[in-house]
Scaffold this motif. Structure first.
Motif, PDB file in Angstrom:
ATOM      1  N   LYS A   5       0.832  -1.201   0.000  1.00  0.00           N
ATOM      2  CA  LYS A   5       0.000   0.000   0.000  1.00  0.00           C
ATOM      3  C   LYS A   5       0.871   1.257   0.000  1.00  0.00           C
ATOM      4  N   PHE A   6       0.356   2.320  -0.625  1.00  0.00           N
ATOM      5  CA  PHE A   6       0.972   3.635  -0.617  1.00  0.00           C
ATOM      6  C   PHE A   6       0.172   4.511   0.329  1.00  0.00           C
ATOM      7  N   ARG A   7       0.869   5.304   1.129  1.00  0.00           N
ATOM      8  CA  ARG A   7       0.198   6.231   2.046  1.00  0.00           C
ATOM      9  C   ARG A   7       1.057   7.467   2.226  1.00  0.00           C
ATOM     10  N   SER A   8       0.437   8.618   2.155  1.00  0.00           N
ATOM     11  CA  SER A   8       1.097   9.870   2.465  1.00  0.00           C
ATOM     12  C   SER A   8       0.595  10.326   3.822  1.00  0.00           C
ATOM     13  N   THR A   9       1.449  10.254   4.842  1.00  0.00           N
ATOM     14  CA  THR A   9       1.023  10.665   6.186  1.00  0.00           C
ATOM     15  C   THR A   9       0.694  12.159   6.228  1.00  0.00           C
ATOM     16  N   ALA A  10       1.266  12.950   5.312  1.00  0.00           N
ATOM     17  CA  ALA A  10       0.940  14.376   5.259  1.00  0.00           C
ATOM     18  C   ALA A  10      -0.525  14.598   4.876  1.00  0.00           C
ATOM     19  N   CYS A  11      -1.129  13.606   4.233  1.00  0.00           N
ATOM     20  CA  CYS A  11      -2.526  13.732   3.799  1.00  0.00           C
ATOM     21  C   CYS A  11      -3.514  13.113   4.795  1.00  0.00           C
ATOM     22  N   ASP A  12      -3.007  12.489   5.852  1.00  0.00           N
ATOM     23  CA  ASP A  12      -3.890  11.878   6.856  1.00  0.00           C
ATOM     24  C   ASP A  12      -4.906  12.864   7.434  1.00  0.00           C
ATOM     25  N   PRO A  13      -4.507  14.101   7.801  1.00  0.00           N
ATOM     26  CA  PRO A  13      -5.489  15.015   8.393  1.00  0.00           C
ATOM     27  C   PRO A  13      -6.678  15.343   7.484  1.00  0.00           C
ATOM     28  N   ARG A  14      -6.523  15.159   6.188  1.00  0.00           N
ATOM     29  CA  ARG A  14      -7.614  15.430   5.251  1.00  0.00           C
ATOM     30  C   ARG A  14      -8.400  14.166   4.900  1.00  0.00           C
ATOM     31  N   GLY A  15      -8.082  13.054   5.560  1.00  0.00           N
ATOM     32  CA  GLY A  15      -8.850  11.825   5.388  1.00  0.00           C
ATOM     33  C   GLY A  15      -8.501  11.000   4.171  1.00  0.00           C
ATOM     34  N   PHE A  16      -7.338  11.249   3.557  1.00  0.00           N
ATOM     35  CA  PHE A  16      -6.957  10.448   2.395  1.00  0.00           C
ATOM     36  C   PHE A  16      -6.565   9.045   2.823  1.00  0.00           C
ATOM     37  N   SER A  17      -7.048   8.063   2.086  1.00  0.00           N
ATOM     38  CA  SER A  17      -6.827   6.662   2.380  1.00  0.00           C
ATOM     39  C   SER A  17      -5.469   6.193   1.879  1.00  0.00           C
ATOM     40  N   GLU A  18      -5.030   5.067   2.421  1.00  0.00           N
ATOM     41  CA  GLU A  18      -3.915   4.385   1.781  1.00  0.00           C
ATOM     42  C   GLU A  18      -4.496   3.671   0.565  1.00  0.00           C
ATOM     43  N   ALA A  19      -3.644   3.326  -0.390  1.00  0.00           N
ATOM     44  CA  ALA A  19      -4.151   2.714  -1.621  1.00  0.00           C
ATOM     45  C   ALA A  19      -3.117   1.768  -2.197  1.00  0.00           C
ATOM     46  N   ALA A  20      -3.594   0.806  -2.959  1.00  0.00           N
ATOM     47  CA  ALA A  20      -2.692  -0.069  -3.703  1.00  0.00           C
ATOM     48  C   ALA A  20      -1.921   0.779  -4.711  1.00  0.00           C
ATOM     49  N   TYR A  21      -0.718   0.354  -5.039  1.00  0.00           N
ATOM     50  CA  TYR A  21       0.074   1.068  -6.037  1.00  0.00           C
ATOM     51  C   TYR A  21       0.594   0.079  -7.062  1.00  0.00           C
ATOM     52  N   THR A  22       0.949   0.604  -8.231  1.00  0.00           N
ATOM     53  CA  THR A  22       1.610  -0.200  -9.249  1.00  0.00           C
ATOM     54  C   THR A  22       3.045   0.286  -9.349  1.00  0.00           C
ATOM     55  N   SER A  23       3.935  -0.630  -9.711  1.00  0.00           N
ATOM     56  CA  SER A  23       5.345  -0.254  -9.842  1.00  0.00           C
ATOM     57  C   SER A  23       5.992  -1.035 -10.977  1.00  0.00           C
ATOM     58  N   ILE A  24       7.020  -0.402 -11.550  1.00  0.00           N
ATOM     59  CA  ILE A  24       7.792  -1.009 -12.634  1.00  0.00           C
ATOM     60  C   ILE A  24       9.261  -0.787 -12.337  1.00  0.00           C
ATOM     61  N   ASN A  25      10.044  -1.860 -12.358  1.00  0.00           N
ATOM     62  CA  ASN A  25      11.496  -1.733 -12.223  1.00  0.00           C
ATOM     63  C   ASN A  25      12.075  -1.229 -13.527  1.00  0.00           C
ATOM     64  N   ASP A  26      12.937  -0.229 -13.432  1.00  0.00           N
ATOM     65  CA  ASP A  26      13.584   0.365 -14.602  1.00  0.00           C
ATOM     66  C   ASP A  26      15.059   0.581 -14.252  1.00  0.00           C
ATOM     67  N   GLY A  27      15.862  -0.444 -14.461  1.00  0.00           N
ATOM     68  CA  GLY A  27      17.273  -0.363 -14.076  1.00  0.00           C
ATOM     69  C   GLY A  27      17.396  -0.282 -12.572  1.00  0.00           C
ATOM     70  N   ASP A  28      18.044   0.781 -12.083  1.00  0.00           N
ATOM     71  CA  ASP A  28      18.212   0.932 -10.634  1.00  0.00           C
ATOM     72  C   ASP A  28      17.119   1.813 -10.017  1.00  0.00           C
ATOM     73  N   MET A  29      16.039   2.036 -10.765  1.00  0.00           N
ATOM     74  CA  MET A  29      14.921   2.846 -10.282  1.00  0.00           C
ATOM     75  C   MET A  29      13.639   2.017 -10.260  1.00  0.00           C
ATOM     76  N   VAL A  30      12.703   2.449  -9.442  1.00  0.00           N
ATOM     77  CA  VAL A  30      11.363   1.881  -9.435  1.00  0.00           C
ATOM     78  C   VAL A  30      10.384   3.030  -9.665  1.00  0.00           C
ATOM     79  N   LYS A  31       9.593   2.921 -10.727  1.00  0.00           N
ATOM     80  CA  LYS A  31       8.567   3.919 -11.026  1.00  0.00           C
ATOM     81  C   LYS A  31       7.250   3.438 -10.419  1.00  0.00           C
ATOM     82  N   PHE A  32       6.492   4.358  -9.838  1.00  0.00           N
ATOM     83  CA  PHE A  32       5.239   3.961  -9.195  1.00  0.00           C
ATOM     84  C   PHE A  32       4.109   4.921  -9.529  1.00  0.00           C
TER      85      PHE A  32
END
Length: 80
Positions: A5-32
């Motif tokens: 799950k992805f979660r931004s704790t900075a958004c917790d006070p506004r009631g934003f949920s955690e959510a599933a995320y997608t990711s792709i490995n690209d060399g030494d990076m991960v795009k999400f």
């Protein structure tokens, strides 16, 4: 990023949920991508790249009653 799950704790006070995320490995990076929602403050679409302990990306905040999303950027490093 925890337990698939992805979660931004900075958004917790506004009631934003955690959510599933997608990711792709690209060399030494991960795009999400993720989309979080709030019952009162709309939705946020997140995109970014993680490389080592660093994260960089942006998000579009679609606020209720607005036709134009607000774009923000983010950059940070894991504290250890």
């Amino acid at each position: 990023f925890q337990d698939g799950k992805f979660r931004s704790t900075a958004c917790d006070p506004r009631g934003f949920s955690e959510a599933a995320y997608t990711s792709i490995n690209d060399g030494d990076m991960v795009k999400f991508e993720a989309e979080t929602t709030s019952p009162t403050d709309g939705k946020i679409q997140w995109t970014g790249v993680v490389k080592g302990n660093a994260l960089e990306g942006s998000f579009l905040w679609f606020k209720p009653g607005s036709d134009t999303p607000v774009e923000h950027w983010m950059k940070g490093e894991l504290k250890g």
